[in-house]
Design a protein around this motif. Structure first.
Motif, PDB file in Angstrom:
ATOM      1  N   GLY A  89      12.413 -15.788  -2.624  1.00  0.00           N
ATOM      2  CA  GLY A  89      11.535 -16.891  -2.997  1.00  0.00           C
ATOM      3  C   GLY A  89      10.789 -16.650  -4.285  1.00  0.00           C
ATOM      4  N   LEU A  90      10.803 -15.405  -4.773  1.00  0.00           N
ATOM      5  CA  LEU A  90      10.203 -15.092  -6.075  1.00  0.00           C
ATOM      6  C   LEU A  90      11.255 -15.030  -7.174  1.00  0.00           C
ATOM      7  CD1 LEU A  90       7.699 -12.214  -5.140  1.00  0.00           C
ATOM      8  CD2 LEU A  90       7.480 -14.679  -4.799  1.00  0.00           C
ATOM      9  N   GLY A  91      12.523 -15.190  -6.786  1.00  0.00           N
ATOM     10  CA  GLY A  91      13.609 -15.114  -7.751  1.00  0.00           C
ATOM     11  C   GLY A  91      14.355 -13.801  -7.754  1.00  0.00           C
ATOM     12  N   VAL A  92      13.952 -12.851  -6.896  1.00  0.00           N
ATOM     13  CA  VAL A  92      14.604 -11.542  -6.861  1.00  0.00           C
ATOM     14  C   VAL A  92      16.012 -11.705  -6.292  1.00  0.00           C
ATOM     15  CG1 VAL A  92      14.514  -9.210  -5.906  1.00  0.00           C
ATOM     16  CG2 VAL A  92      12.391 -10.383  -6.573  1.00  0.00           C
ATOM     17  N   PRO A  93      17.031 -11.183  -6.969  1.00  0.00           N
ATOM     18  CA  PRO A  93      18.419 -11.334  -6.484  1.00  0.00           C
ATOM     19  C   PRO A  93      18.621 -10.687  -5.114  1.00  0.00           C
ATOM     20  CG  PRO A  93      18.374 -10.563  -8.762  1.00  0.00           C
ATOM     21  CD  PRO A  93      16.977 -10.479  -8.260  1.00  0.00           C
ATOM     22  N   GLU A  94      19.490 -11.255  -4.325  1.00  0.00           N
ATOM     23  CA  GLU A  94      19.815 -10.711  -3.016  1.00  0.00           C
ATOM     24  C   GLU A  94      20.386  -9.298  -3.159  1.00  0.00           C
ATOM     25  OE1 GLU A  94      22.560 -11.790   0.925  1.00  0.00           O
ATOM     26  OE2 GLU A  94      22.516 -13.143  -0.811  1.00  0.00           O
ATOM     27  N   GLY A  95      19.938  -8.409  -2.284  1.00  0.00           N
ATOM     28  CA  GLY A  95      20.422  -7.033  -2.298  1.00  0.00           C
ATOM     29  C   GLY A  95      19.624  -6.094  -3.166  1.00  0.00           C
ATOM     30  N   LYS A  96      18.697  -6.612  -3.955  1.00  0.00           N
ATOM     31  CA  LYS A  96      17.873  -5.742  -4.805  1.00  0.00           C
ATOM     32  C   LYS A  96      16.752  -5.137  -3.974  1.00  0.00           C
ATOM     33  CE  LYS A  96      16.189  -5.893  -9.520  1.00  0.00           C
ATOM     34  NZ  LYS A  96      17.209  -5.012  -9.882  1.00  0.00           N
ATOM     35  N   GLU A  97      16.668  -3.826  -3.921  1.00  0.00           N
ATOM     36  CA  GLU A  97      15.679  -3.145  -3.090  1.00  0.00           C
ATOM     37  C   GLU A  97      14.389  -2.966  -3.885  1.00  0.00           C
ATOM     38  OE1 GLU A  97      13.400  -2.045  -0.765  1.00  0.00           O
ATOM     39  OE2 GLU A  97      15.299  -2.519   0.185  1.00  0.00           O
ATOM     40  N   LEU A  98      13.574  -4.037  -3.928  1.00  0.00           N
ATOM     41  CA  LEU A  98      12.414  -4.028  -4.806  1.00  0.00           C
ATOM     42  C   LEU A  98      11.237  -3.247  -4.233  1.00  0.00           C
ATOM     43  CD1 LEU A  98      11.340  -4.996  -7.501  1.00  0.00           C
ATOM     44  CD2 LEU A  98      10.453  -7.039  -6.350  1.00  0.00           C
ATOM     45  N   PHE A  99      10.982  -3.356  -2.927  1.00  0.00           N
ATOM     46  CA  PHE A  99       9.795  -2.706  -2.385  1.00  0.00           C
ATOM     47  C   PHE A  99       9.876  -1.190  -2.489  1.00  0.00           C
ATOM     48  CE2 PHE A  99       8.406  -6.686  -0.339  1.00  0.00           C
ATOM     49  CZ  PHE A  99       7.044  -6.593  -0.619  1.00  0.00           C
ATOM     50  N   MET A 100      11.019  -0.608  -2.177  1.00  0.00           N
ATOM     51  CA  MET A 100      11.137   0.835  -2.299  1.00  0.00           C
ATOM     52  C   MET A 100      11.085   1.247  -3.768  1.00  0.00           C
ATOM     53  SD  MET A 100      11.322   3.600  -0.421  1.00  0.00           S
ATOM     54  CE  MET A 100      12.216   3.542   1.132  1.00  0.00           C
ATOM     55  N   THR A 101      11.718   0.459  -4.628  1.00  0.00           N
ATOM     56  CA  THR A 101      11.666   0.753  -6.058  1.00  0.00           C
ATOM     57  C   THR A 101      10.238   0.658  -6.570  1.00  0.00           C
ATOM     58  OG1 THR A 101      13.905  -0.126  -6.309  1.00  0.00           O
ATOM     59  CG2 THR A 101      12.602   0.133  -8.307  1.00  0.00           C
ATOM     60  N   MET A 102       9.527  -0.378  -6.134  1.00  0.00           N
ATOM     61  CA  MET A 102       8.134  -0.555  -6.535  1.00  0.00           C
ATOM     62  C   MET A 102       7.287   0.633  -6.103  1.00  0.00           C
ATOM     63  SD  MET A 102       5.643  -3.825  -5.836  1.00  0.00           S
ATOM     64  CE  MET A 102       5.626  -3.741  -4.058  1.00  0.00           C
ATOM     65  N   SER A 137       0.830  -1.210   0.000  1.00  0.00           N
ATOM     66  CA  SER A 137       0.000   0.000   0.000  1.00  0.00           C
ATOM     67  C   SER A 137       0.858   1.251   0.000  1.00  0.00           C
ATOM     68  CB  SER A 137      -0.917  -0.001   1.223  1.00  0.00           C
ATOM     69  OG  SER A 137      -0.178  -0.188   2.415  1.00  0.00           O
ATOM     70  N   VAL A 138       2.167   1.078  -0.048  1.00  0.00           N
ATOM     71  CA  VAL A 138       3.102   2.202  -0.151  1.00  0.00           C
ATOM     72  C   VAL A 138       3.452   2.366  -1.617  1.00  0.00           C
ATOM     73  CG1 VAL A 138       5.348   3.111   0.538  1.00  0.00           C
ATOM     74  CG2 VAL A 138       4.022   1.718   2.145  1.00  0.00           C
ATOM     75  N   SER A 139       2.846   3.363  -2.260  1.00  0.00           N
ATOM     76  CA  SER A 139       3.141   3.642  -3.672  1.00  0.00           C
ATOM     77  C   SER A 139       3.013   5.147  -3.868  1.00  0.00           C
ATOM     78  CB  SER A 139       2.197   2.880  -4.611  1.00  0.00           C
ATOM     79  OG  SER A 139       0.854   3.220  -4.374  1.00  0.00           O
ATOM     80  N   HIS A 140       4.145   5.792  -3.934  1.00  0.00           N
ATOM     81  CA  HIS A 140       4.204   7.258  -3.906  1.00  0.00           C
ATOM     82  C   HIS A 140       3.496   7.882  -5.109  1.00  0.00           C
ATOM     83  CE1 HIS A 140       7.011   7.074  -0.614  1.00  0.00           C
ATOM     84  NE2 HIS A 140       7.752   6.227  -1.288  1.00  0.00           N
ATOM     85  N   SER A 171       0.340   8.846  -4.150  1.00  0.00           N
ATOM     86  CA  SER A 171      -1.088   8.647  -3.913  1.00  0.00           C
ATOM     87  C   SER A 171      -1.346   7.454  -3.024  1.00  0.00           C
ATOM     88  CB  SER A 171      -1.823   8.481  -5.247  1.00  0.00           C
ATOM     89  OG  SER A 171      -1.228   7.452  -6.009  1.00  0.00           O
ATOM     90  N   HIS A 172      -0.376   6.551  -2.935  1.00  0.00           N
ATOM     91  CA  HIS A 172      -0.439   5.385  -2.058  1.00  0.00           C
ATOM     92  C   HIS A 172      -1.683   4.539  -2.310  1.00  0.00           C
ATOM     93  CE1 HIS A 172       3.232   6.476  -0.179  1.00  0.00           C
ATOM     94  NE2 HIS A 172       2.774   7.701   0.006  1.00  0.00           N
ATOM     95  N   ASN A 173      -1.889   4.288  -3.591  1.00  0.00           N
ATOM     96  CA  ASN A 173      -2.842   3.257  -3.972  1.00  0.00           C
ATOM     97  C   ASN A 173      -2.163   1.904  -3.842  1.00  0.00           C
ATOM     98  OD1 ASN A 173      -5.350   4.668  -4.762  1.00  0.00           O
ATOM     99  ND2 ASN A 173      -3.993   5.709  -6.191  1.00  0.00           N
ATOM    100  N   LEU A 174      -2.926   0.844  -4.031  1.00  0.00           N
ATOM    101  CA  LEU A 174      -2.397  -0.508  -3.886  1.00  0.00           C
ATOM    102  C   LEU A 174      -1.608  -0.873  -5.137  1.00  0.00           C
ATOM    103  CD1 LEU A 174      -2.223  -3.223  -2.461  1.00  0.00           C
ATOM    104  CD2 LEU A 174      -4.552  -3.700  -3.217  1.00  0.00           C
ATOM    105  N   ILE A 175      -0.361  -1.274  -4.968  1.00  0.00           N
ATOM    106  CA  ILE A 175       0.497  -1.611  -6.104  1.00  0.00           C
ATOM    107  C   ILE A 175       0.923  -3.066  -5.992  1.00  0.00           C
ATOM    108  CG2 ILE A 175       2.620  -0.789  -4.977  1.00  0.00           C
ATOM    109  CD1 ILE A 175       3.458   0.248  -7.825  1.00  0.00           C
TER     110      ILE A 175
END
Length: 564
Positions: A519-532, A446-449, A451-455
């Protein structure tokens, strides 16, 4: 009571000098710096071999992005030497409007870390956003009367400023008429358009990623905020700003930083430490993070160790590593030998607390909500992530909709969706994104800059629906799902942005959620949630996705998924 700090090496932020001296404190102020004796004080502390510098000021942060309530953020930041922050609460304002601003002011009252606020300028950020509130000039004007409000928050809709938008210009003029600061946000803007943006009354920018971009702003009179956060890590590209003649017009900021990074890596101290490790003078970093921040925001008698200045002081065991030992706030020790001393939480008004909770208003989703009604092969606009940046690229790709409705996770192509969650409009923006590393399952937040809609991002529509529905059940948060099972989650019930948990608990949850992305295949160290979270912000180039669809940020217009 008078306290004497003797035999420490004082960092003089006016001149850059280091000199052994005695510092006398009384009633929250610095009474004197010089040849003072134990007879002048009631309490004496010997700081031989230690350094004394002013407390650090983060010149631009969104406390909501730490996912902590202000008191818990203070507990996380104080041991790292941060004694003040300038926060822009436009995250919660986009969800809850004026009630969110009142909540943040109340939740940050009386803390041993001073929380100054900039009142949000762009709620919503653009016409393409669907938010929980809309704040006009007359809505924000009453907040300027609060003593901890320093000005107008980052003016993100730079296109509107350049094109002479009257409503936005009124907000800028209202702040300037009061002698307040106006923050900027104009990535990659240059030349005549930058001139118009600055001339409108905007004094700084924290979106620079390149040294030449930043130097142009300094030469044209702006201040540059060197940002090093969780997703946006601009320090490396802006290291030349630590040199003459540019550093005098620079501040250090984090903007957005997750709790696990804050507790483990540090705050402003970590930016100075990283710069020093790259050969830059730590005293220069300290000057940026103290006196220069205070002077830019008009904070009187703050940010230096000098007679009459507020006694916000740090004792450092080591200068190069910025090893914080003790922290004084208004002359009172709040961190001793690296350990935070306890302090009470502010008492929250139930009216404001209830106003920021229960912020989800939407129907349950199914896998069909994430399918596109297309067949065959089409050339599509794909959002391409840029490592370590908030910038995105428009990447044309041939997509086969007869196979997994266009998804090709093995070749780094998954779906992204942004779902309106404030007013139950049912609007869903759908697109494709590359560079996530996702190979299976889904991640939702629910953190999506801003407007913070659901992403949601994912390689499977059923998992995308499952993850999205789980966020709704939590009343906001972050979740990682595979095969319709939750691998990890972090509830964020306050406006869908913040947790009521302690900083330590939040950091643990945050770390588990991030680790589960493997567990989804995202490489270690990749900051996906903030990027998302920034993949839906239509004021950062070049292409983003909102509830209304894809946005060409450079031209400020909606564009179709098909590039043909």
């Amino acid at each position: 009571m008078r306290t004497l700090l003797k035999n420490g090496t004082v960092i003089n932020v006016f001149t850059g000098e280091k000199e052994q001296s005695q510092v006398l404190l009384e009633d929250g102020r610095i009474l004197g710096v010089g040849d003072y004796q134990e007879a002048d004080a009631d309490v004496t502390e010997d700081l031989s071999g230690k350094y004394l510098c002013p407390g650090f000021i983060d010149g631009h942060i969104h406390i909501e992005s730490t996912m902590l309530l202000p008191a818990e953020f203070a507990r996380a930041a104080l041991p790292h030497g941060t004694t003040a922050v300038v926060a822009d609460p436009h995250e919660i304002a986009n969800v809850c409007g004026s009630a969110g601003l009142s909540f943040m002011l109340e939740a940050s009252e009386g803390l041993p870390l001073e929380v100054y606020l900039m009142i949000p300028s762009c709620v919503p950020a653009t016409e393409f956003d669907e938010t929980g509130a809309c704040l006009e000039a007359e809505d924000i004007a009453p907040f300027y009367e609060h003593p901890r409000v320093l000005g107008l928050g980052e003016v993100m809709s730079y296109h509107a400023v350049v094109n002479g938008d009257a409503g936005l210009q009124k907000k800028i003029d209202d702040a300037r008429r009061r002698g307040l600061t106006v923050n900027g946000h104009a990535p990659l803007l240059t030349g005549r358009e930058l001139d118009r943006y600055i001339a409108a009354g905007i004094g700084d920018d924290h979106e620079c990623s390149l040294a030449e971009e930043a130097k142009e702003r300094i030469r044209k009179g702006q201040w540059v905020m060197i940002r090093q956060g969780t997703a946006a890590r601009n320090l490396e590209g802006l290291l030349p700003l630590f040199d003459e003649p540019f550093f005098h017009r620079c501040l250090l900021v984090t903007d957005d930083k997750h709790p696990a990074d804050l507790l483990e890596g540090g705050h402003i101290d970590d930016i100075i430490r990283q710069a020093a490790a790259r050969g830059k003078d730590p005293v220069t970093g300290i000057r940026m993070a103290t006196l220069q921040a205070a002077e830019y925001f008009g904070l009187k008698r703050v940010g230096a160790i000098a007679p009459g200045y507020q006694a916000d002081l740090l004792v450092l065991d080591d200068l190069e590593t910025v090893a914080v030992r003790d922290v004084y706030k208004k002359g009172k020790k709040v961190v001793s030998a690296g350990k935070l001393l306890p302090f009470p939480n502010p008492v929250l008004n139930p009216k404001w607390e209830s106003a920021v909770c229960g912020s989800f208003h939407m129907d349950r989703l199914s896998s069909k909500d994430f399918r596109l009604e297309l067949e065959g092969i089409h050339c599509c606009r794909v959002i391409g992530l840029v490592e370590g940046q908030l910038l995105t690229e428009e990447v044309p790709r041939e997509i086969d909709f007869d196979s997994q409705n266009g998804m090709d996770p093995e070749n780094d192509l998954v779906k992204i969706a942004v779902i309106e969650r404030h007013s139950n409009t049912g609007h869903i923006g759908l697109g494709f994104i590359q560079g996530t590393g996702i190979r299976q399952g889904a991640a939702a937040a629910s953190v999506s800059h801003d407007s913070h809609n659901l992403i949601v991002m994912g390689a499977d529509e059923e998992d995308m629906a499952f993850a999205a529905n789980r966020i709704c059940e939590l009343g906001g948060g972050m979740a990682v799902v595979r095969d319709k099972k939750v691998l990890a989650e972090m509830p964020l019930p306050y406006a869908g942005l913040m947790t009521g948990a302690s900083a330590g608990e939040a950091a643990s949850q945050n770390e588990l959620v991030r680790e589960s992305l493997g567990g989804l295949g995202v490489p270690e160290g990749k900051e996906l949630f903030m990027t998302m979270a920034f993949a839906s912000l239509p004021v950062i180039p070049h292409i983003k996705l909102t509830t209304r669809g894809l946005v060409d940020v450079d031209r400020q217009r909606l564009v179709p998924l098909l590039a043909e």
